[in-house]
Design a protein around this motif. Structure first.
Motif, PDB file in Angstrom:
ATOM      1  N   ARG A  26      -1.959 -33.476  89.022  1.00  0.00           N
ATOM      2  CA  ARG A  26      -2.075 -31.940  88.770  1.00  0.00           C
ATOM      3  C   ARG A  26      -2.318 -30.779  89.802  1.00  0.00           C
ATOM      4  NH1 ARG A  26      -6.428 -31.934  84.002  1.00  0.00           N
ATOM      5  NH2 ARG A  26      -5.105 -30.219  83.980  1.00  0.00           N
ATOM      6  N   ILE A  27      -1.168 -29.856  90.107  1.00  0.00           N
ATOM      7  CA  ILE A  27      -1.671 -29.201  91.154  1.00  0.00           C
ATOM      8  C   ILE A  27      -1.988 -27.856  90.565  1.00  0.00           C
ATOM      9  CG2 ILE A  27      -0.089 -28.221  92.626  1.00  0.00           C
ATOM     10  CD1 ILE A  27       1.798 -30.635  92.463  1.00  0.00           C
ATOM     11  N   PRO A  28      -3.303 -27.344  91.101  1.00  0.00           N
ATOM     12  CA  PRO A  28      -3.258 -25.656  90.158  1.00  0.00           C
ATOM     13  C   PRO A  28      -1.970 -24.534  90.820  1.00  0.00           C
ATOM     14  CG  PRO A  28      -5.003 -26.630  92.156  1.00  0.00           C
ATOM     15  CD  PRO A  28      -3.722 -27.551  92.166  1.00  0.00           C
ATOM     16  N   HIS A  29      -1.115 -24.027  89.765  1.00  0.00           N
ATOM     17  CA  HIS A  29      -1.178 -23.150  89.304  1.00  0.00           C
ATOM     18  C   HIS A  29      -1.398 -21.660  89.904  1.00  0.00           C
ATOM     19  CE1 HIS A  29       2.615 -21.020  88.231  1.00  0.00           C
ATOM     20  NE2 HIS A  29       3.362 -21.077  89.059  1.00  0.00           N
ATOM     21  N   GLY A  30      -2.920 -21.525  89.640  1.00  0.00           N
ATOM     22  CA  GLY A  30      -3.474 -19.695  89.665  1.00  0.00           C
ATOM     23  C   GLY A  30      -3.030 -19.454  88.079  1.00  0.00           C
ATOM     24  N   GLY A  31      -3.929 -17.894  87.727  1.00  0.00           N
ATOM     25  CA  GLY A  31      -3.737 -18.116  87.076  1.00  0.00           C
ATOM     26  C   GLY A  31      -4.010 -18.682  85.251  1.00  0.00           C
ATOM     27  N   GLU A  32      -4.190 -17.970  84.918  1.00  0.00           N
ATOM     28  CA  GLU A  32      -4.735 -18.762  83.148  1.00  0.00           C
ATOM     29  C   GLU A  32      -3.881 -19.203  81.849  1.00  0.00           C
ATOM     30  OE1 GLU A  32      -9.143 -16.493  82.486  1.00  0.00           O
ATOM     31  OE2 GLU A  32      -9.577 -17.986  84.168  1.00  0.00           O
ATOM     32  N   GLY A  33      -4.549 -19.479  80.865  1.00  0.00           N
ATOM     33  CA  GLY A  33      -3.610 -19.348  79.338  1.00  0.00           C
ATOM     34  C   GLY A  33      -4.183 -18.522  78.822  1.00  0.00           C
ATOM     35  N   PRO A  34      -4.305 -18.331  77.322  1.00  0.00           N
ATOM     36  CA  PRO A  34      -4.909 -17.587  76.597  1.00  0.00           C
ATOM     37  C   PRO A  34      -5.958 -17.556  76.732  1.00  0.00           C
ATOM     38  CG  PRO A  34      -2.777 -18.376  75.759  1.00  0.00           C
ATOM     39  CD  PRO A  34      -2.569 -19.039  76.845  1.00  0.00           C
ATOM     40  N   GLY A  36      -8.003 -18.850  78.524  1.00  0.00           N
ATOM     41  CA  GLY A  36      -8.668 -18.974  80.543  1.00  0.00           C
ATOM     42  C   GLY A  36      -8.319 -20.409  80.124  1.00  0.00           C
ATOM     43  N   GLU A  37      -7.451 -20.928  80.253  1.00  0.00           N
ATOM     44  CA  GLU A  37      -7.688 -22.419  80.587  1.00  0.00           C
ATOM     45  C   GLU A  37      -6.808 -21.854  81.625  1.00  0.00           C
ATOM     46  OE1 GLU A  37      -4.976 -22.192  77.515  1.00  0.00           O
ATOM     47  OE2 GLU A  37      -6.620 -21.475  77.854  1.00  0.00           O
ATOM     48  N   PRO A  38      -7.489 -23.159  82.960  1.00  0.00           N
ATOM     49  CA  PRO A  38      -6.277 -22.658  84.271  1.00  0.00           C
ATOM     50  C   PRO A  38      -5.002 -23.655  84.487  1.00  0.00           C
ATOM     51  CG  PRO A  38      -8.534 -24.252  84.788  1.00  0.00           C
ATOM     52  CD  PRO A  38      -8.842 -23.540  82.735  1.00  0.00           C
ATOM     53  N   LEU A  39      -4.507 -23.335  85.148  1.00  0.00           N
ATOM     54  CA  LEU A  39      -3.385 -23.173  84.883  1.00  0.00           C
ATOM     55  C   LEU A  39      -2.542 -24.842  86.458  1.00  0.00           C
ATOM     56  CD1 LEU A  39      -1.084 -20.124  83.330  1.00  0.00           C
ATOM     57  CD2 LEU A  39      -2.326 -22.642  81.942  1.00  0.00           C
ATOM     58  N   THR A  40      -1.656 -25.937  85.604  1.00  0.00           N
ATOM     59  CA  THR A  40      -1.531 -26.609  85.901  1.00  0.00           C
ATOM     60  C   THR A  40      -0.090 -26.840  86.514  1.00  0.00           C
ATOM     61  OG1 THR A  40      -2.450 -29.244  85.420  1.00  0.00           O
ATOM     62  CG2 THR A  40      -4.040 -27.340  86.326  1.00  0.00           C
ATOM     63  N   VAL A  41       0.395 -27.034  87.415  1.00  0.00           N
ATOM     64  CA  VAL A  41       1.671 -27.974  87.320  1.00  0.00           C
ATOM     65  C   VAL A  41       1.443 -29.251  87.390  1.00  0.00           C
ATOM     66  CG1 VAL A  41       4.171 -28.552  88.294  1.00  0.00           C
ATOM     67  CG2 VAL A  41       3.465 -26.469  88.491  1.00  0.00           C
ATOM     68  N   ASP A  42       1.715 -30.058  86.199  1.00  0.00           N
ATOM     69  CA  ASP A  42       1.612 -32.085  86.414  1.00  0.00           C
ATOM     70  C   ASP A  42       2.896 -32.231  86.642  1.00  0.00           C
ATOM     71  OD1 ASP A  42      -0.504 -31.059  85.512  1.00  0.00           O
ATOM     72  OD2 ASP A  42       0.004 -31.238  83.618  1.00  0.00           O
ATOM     73  N   VAL A  43       2.646 -33.501  87.375  1.00  0.00           N
ATOM     74  CA  VAL A  43       4.211 -34.086  88.103  1.00  0.00           C
ATOM     75  C   VAL A  43       3.909 -36.084  88.412  1.00  0.00           C
ATOM     76  CG1 VAL A  43       5.058 -34.621  90.164  1.00  0.00           C
ATOM     77  CG2 VAL A  43       3.935 -32.367  90.082  1.00  0.00           C
ATOM     78  N   ALA A  44       4.356 -36.543  87.480  1.00  0.00           N
ATOM     79  CA  ALA A  44       3.968 -37.714  87.188  1.00  0.00           C
ATOM     80  C   ALA A  44       5.557 -39.313  88.489  1.00  0.00           C
ATOM     81  CB  ALA A  44       4.190 -38.622  85.794  1.00  0.00           C
ATOM     82  N   ILE A  92       5.916 -28.634  83.444  1.00  0.00           N
ATOM     83  CA  ILE A  92       6.380 -27.707  83.243  1.00  0.00           C
ATOM     84  C   ILE A  92       6.316 -26.736  84.243  1.00  0.00           C
ATOM     85  CG2 ILE A  92       5.027 -25.318  81.819  1.00  0.00           C
ATOM     86  CD1 ILE A  92       6.771 -27.987  79.832  1.00  0.00           C
ATOM     87  N   LEU A  93       7.334 -26.368  84.935  1.00  0.00           N
ATOM     88  CA  LEU A  93       7.095 -25.800  86.712  1.00  0.00           C
ATOM     89  C   LEU A  93       6.708 -24.242  86.318  1.00  0.00           C
ATOM     90  CD1 LEU A  93      11.128 -26.930  87.239  1.00  0.00           C
ATOM     91  CD2 LEU A  93       9.077 -27.319  88.672  1.00  0.00           C
ATOM     92  N   ASN A  94       7.735 -23.802  85.427  1.00  0.00           N
ATOM     93  CA  ASN A  94       6.191 -22.953  85.176  1.00  0.00           C
ATOM     94  C   ASN A  94       5.260 -22.417  84.226  1.00  0.00           C
ATOM     95  OD1 ASN A  94       5.429 -19.633  84.608  1.00  0.00           O
ATOM     96  ND2 ASN A  94       8.021 -18.997  83.273  1.00  0.00           N
ATOM     97  N   PRO A  95       4.207 -23.130  83.836  1.00  0.00           N
ATOM     98  CA  PRO A  95       2.975 -23.285  83.338  1.00  0.00           C
ATOM     99  C   PRO A  95       2.291 -21.373  82.584  1.00  0.00           C
ATOM    100  CG  PRO A  95       2.152 -23.462  84.971  1.00  0.00           C
ATOM    101  CD  PRO A  95       2.948 -23.370  84.993  1.00  0.00           C
ATOM    102  N   PHE A  96       2.286 -20.935  83.105  1.00  0.00           N
ATOM    103  CA  PHE A  96       2.371 -19.707  82.880  1.00  0.00           C
ATOM    104  C   PHE A  96       2.741 -19.089  81.585  1.00  0.00           C
ATOM    105  CE2 PHE A  96       2.201 -15.107  82.222  1.00  0.00           C
ATOM    106  CZ  PHE A  96       0.863 -14.589  82.779  1.00  0.00           C
ATOM    107  N   GLY A  97       4.567 -19.224  81.922  1.00  0.00           N
ATOM    108  CA  GLY A  97       5.471 -19.077  81.107  1.00  0.00           C
ATOM    109  C   GLY A  97       5.583 -19.882  79.612  1.00  0.00           C
TER     110      GLY A  97
END
Length: 348
Positions: A26-34, A36-44, A92-97
């Motif tokens: 789980r790689i921190p991406h920066g930014g938050e969702g609607p 306030g959740e911290p966004l990550t890029v998840d890689v399996a 999800i490469l673009n979790p903010f979007g």
């Protein structure tokens, strides 16, 4: 398989499945969702860590397009029993979007226009951009009455459909609030992939990367867009692997040519392996409807209020333009998407 439009729900479902079969980052991406959740890029990560062959499957480079990509990845994971190939799933490469129901990231960057190669500059725009910008990016709130379609059709009649789509979609670096903005510098995702890709593919001599998108082409149909020209040994091998959905010579099947696409950048990043990125495009609605939905959502984001009824309508219109609710469409995309990953896994 449940189709999930919320980032929290989709990411939790993906992580739960991934952890049954392999390792998860789980790689921190920066930014938050609607919320306030911290966004990550998840890689399996599955299979041998230093296998000679590696298959990467990514989705959500264009946020809202990740709805289909997430469903495909989760469906494939639910059937996984084991693999001798190194497999990397980037959820999800673009979790903010994805979280905010946008196609772009938190800086309004179209990430598939941001991966410029060495020597290229974040500057300029396609020919004709200045002509289309006034009606493509009007500085006012979204509206159900829309003059974009007649204006786009008029422009296409005067200058040609291909020229107009190139001006709109090729990638511009002049208007930070405009559509298809490639950014003024490398986006956050570039740094994440620059660190992660060499590590995830370490030891591999061959890397086959499927990047899942929606929106382009006939509804429910797959176009697997190959980076090699027709008649080359590489293109012929990919056509034999994937069959008639594979389309060599990318520029012959798109309405436009893209600057700053992910594939060439990945090849430049990893010169010591045979790296091939294929764009898996599942058609949804017409190209003009896609542009109209992007146009209205952009107006709502920059010149509207999030809770306004017109903004809600624009967000939902965009989400459904890239992930229709039709059961038939979903079934076809899910079945073909899972089969595509299986084809990528097969030894040749």
């Amino acid at each position: 398989m449940t189709w999930l439009y919320g980032w929290n729900e989709a990411s939790e479902a993906f992580r739960e499945l991934a952890q049954r079969h392999g390792d998860l980052e789980r790689i921190p991406h920066g930014g938050e969702g609607p919320g306030g959740e911290p966004l990550t890029v998840d890689v399996a990560l599955f299979g041998p860590s230093r296998a000679a062959r590696c298959v990467i499957v990514s989705s959500g480079l264009h946020g809202v397009e990740g709805v289909a990509g997430s469903a495909i990845q989760r469906s494939w994971l639910s059937q996984l029993t084991g693999t001798s190939t190194r497999v990397v799933l980037i959820h999800i490469l673009n979790p903010f979007g994805f979280a905010w129901q946008r196609r772009v990231d938190g800086d309004n960057i179209d990430l598939n226009r941001n991966f410029l190669l060495s020597g290229e500059k974040f500057d300029g725009a396609p020919p004709g951009w200045q002509d289309v910008e006034p009606w493509l990016v009007p500085q006012r709130q979204a509206s159900r009455w829309d003059a974009l379609l007649p204006k786009a059709l008029y422009a296409a009649a005067r200058k040609g459909r291909k020229a107009v789509f190139q001006a709109i979609s090729g990638g511009q670096y002049e208007s930070p609030r405009g559509l298809f903005f490639g950014g003024s510098g490398p986006a956050t995702l570039q740094g994440l992939l620059r660190e992660g890709l060499p590590r995830w593919t370490q030891g591999a001599r061959e890397v086959l990367h499927l990047d899942i998108h929606t929106g382009l082409g006939t509804s429910g149909e797959l176009q697997l867009l190959l980076p090699r020209r027709e008649g080359t040994q590489e293109a012929d091998a990919l056509v034999r692997r994937f069959g008639p959905d594979a389309r060599p010579a990318l520029e012959t099947v798109r309405h436009y040519r893209v600057q700053g696409g992910l594939g060439p950048w990945c090849e430049e990043l990893l010169p010591d392996c045979d790296y091939t990125l294929c764009g898996a495009e599942f058609g949804t609605v017409s190209a003009l409807e896609v542009i109209a939905a992007l146009h209205q959502e952009n107006r709502a984001w920059f010149w509207g209020r999030r809770d306004d009824a017109r903004s809600v309508w624009a967000r939902n219109r965009l989400a459904h333009a890239f992930a229709p609710t039709s059961p038939t469409w979903r079934r076809r995309v899910l079945d073909r998407g899972v089969h595509l990953i299986d084809q990528a896994m097969e030894p040749q």
